[in-house]
Design an enzyme around this catalytic site. Structure first.
Site, mmCIF file in Angstrom:
data_model
loop_
_atom_site.group_PDB
_atom_site.id
_atom_site.type_symbol
_atom_site.label_atom_id
_atom_site.label_comp_id
_atom_site.label_asym_id
_atom_site.label_seq_id
_atom_site.Cartn_x
_atom_site.Cartn_y
_atom_site.Cartn_z
ATOM 1 N N SER A 183 0.831 -1.194 0.000
ATOM 2 C CA SER A 183 0.000 0.000 0.000
ATOM 3 C C SER A 183 0.872 1.254 0.000
ATOM 4 O O SER A 183 2.039 1.215 -0.411
ATOM 5 C CB SER A 183 -0.930 -0.051 1.212
ATOM 6 O OG SER A 183 -1.861 0.991 1.151
ATOM 7 N N LYS A 206 -4.888 3.204 -3.223
ATOM 8 C CA LYS A 206 -4.315 2.505 -2.071
ATOM 9 C C LYS A 206 -5.296 2.480 -0.887
ATOM 10 O O LYS A 206 -5.270 1.558 -0.076
ATOM 11 C CB LYS A 206 -2.981 3.135 -1.673
ATOM 12 C CG LYS A 206 -1.871 2.939 -2.704
ATOM 13 C CD LYS A 206 -1.594 1.474 -3.039
ATOM 14 C CE LYS A 206 -0.308 1.293 -3.825
ATOM 15 N NZ LYS A 206 -0.062 -0.106 -4.223
#
Ligand code: COA
Length: 280
Positions: free
Chosen positions: A153, A171
């Protein structure tokens, strides 16, 4: 700067012997080092990305660095047929999948009004749809092995960083998937976590995203005083896949030297190291 220790200096060798890791985006940068560390600890690896030529070179480098088995399979994570083929090839070659790293991502600096409709869609397709596609394709095998997933992420959306709305929003969705899947897959013995790397030098991402910063500016904003190296992220990968993290799921681990939390208005870090003696 003191060298960041290798994972083999901290974790036992062969903790992943007999296991198989599948990694998208594993041909370069952070995901390459994450995968190489897994192989260093005994896993066999399958790395996937779009360019077979680059992947083959990366696989050869990983094999010679580790002495392990590494397979390269060309696949665009946006295409379900490609990821299904990558999973099939992994099973044909190694018989199982224990660990999945969803690392493939797209990013560039762009004000949202200047970005084309297709540019926004492209990043979401790679990051979000791609993460979904590969996880769906591999899920039966992960359940069979009681395996584990790491979604790579980013902290971009924690503070609303400018020119990153495409990647940051993607993300954010990836972090949501981490939580949803942790709950859905937990009863099958599959753990799902994330890693959010901060500024890691010498990567494609930093060469694109660090462009607006002057030399030394990135380091001066990081509480722990240095940019990351890919080994910092590999350490967390080995930890999260190891039994040391057996009761951790649904968590996204930020590995950034404290970078995202520094929103200081004062001249940092000098103000912190030499604080004012009188009341502010
Ligand atoms: N700025 C603005 N728009 C951009 C761009 C940039 N730097 N790079 C790509 N785009 C746009 C393209 O113009 C295109 O939109 P258009 O059709 O309206 O012109 C759209 O994004 C898709 O680009 P294209 O090159 O056709 O797609 P692709 O499938 O080859 O994917 C990316 C391109 C997004 C993967 C690539 O640009 C990229 O980001 N690579 C870097 C990967 C990376 O850094 N990963 C680490 C993440 S931290």
């Amino acid at each position: 700067m003191a060298a960041v220790p290798k994972t083999t200096e901290i974790f036992k060798e062969n903790i992943f012997a007999g296991k198989v890791v599948l990694c998208s985006g594993g041909g370069s940068g952070i995901c390459y080092t994450m995968t190489e560390a897994m192989v260093q600890h005994g896993a066999k690896a399958v790395i996937i990305s779009r360019s077979l030529e680059k992947l083959e070179k990366a696989a050869a480098k990983m094999r010679s660095a580790t002495g392990g088995q590494v397979l390269a399979v060309a696949a665009d994570v946006r295409k379900p047929a490609d990821v299904e083929n990558a999973v099939k090839k992994s099973i044909e070659a190694f018989g199982r999948i224990d660990f999945l790293i969803n690392g493939a991502a797209g990013n560039f600096l762009a004000p949202f009004e200047k970005m084309s409709y297709n540019a926004f869609k492209t990043v979401h397709e790679i990051d979000v749809q791609g993460t979904f596609n590969l996880t769906k394709a591999a899920s039966e095998h992960l359940k069979a092995s009681k395996g584990s997933i790491i979604n790579v992420s980013a902290t971009l959306y924690y503070t609303g960083l400018p020119f990153q709305s495409h990647a940051g929003s993607a993300k954010a969705a990836v972090d949501a998937l981490t939580k949803h899947w942790a709950v859905e897959l937990g009863p099958f013995g599959v753990r799902v976590n994330g890693i959010s790397p901060g500024p890691v030098g010498d990567t494609e991402g930093m060469s694109r995203l660090g462009k607006l910063r002057k030399a030394g500016e990135t380091e001066s904003r990081i509480p722990l005083g240095r940019q990351g190296v890919t080994m910092d992220i590999a350490q967390s990968c080995v930890f999260l896949f190891s039994d040391a993290a057996a009761w951790i799921t649904g968590h996204t681990l930020v590995v950034d030297g404290g970078a995202w939390m520094n929103t200081s208005f004062v001249d940092y870090p000098s103000a912190v190291l030499s604080p004012p003696t009188s009341r502010l």
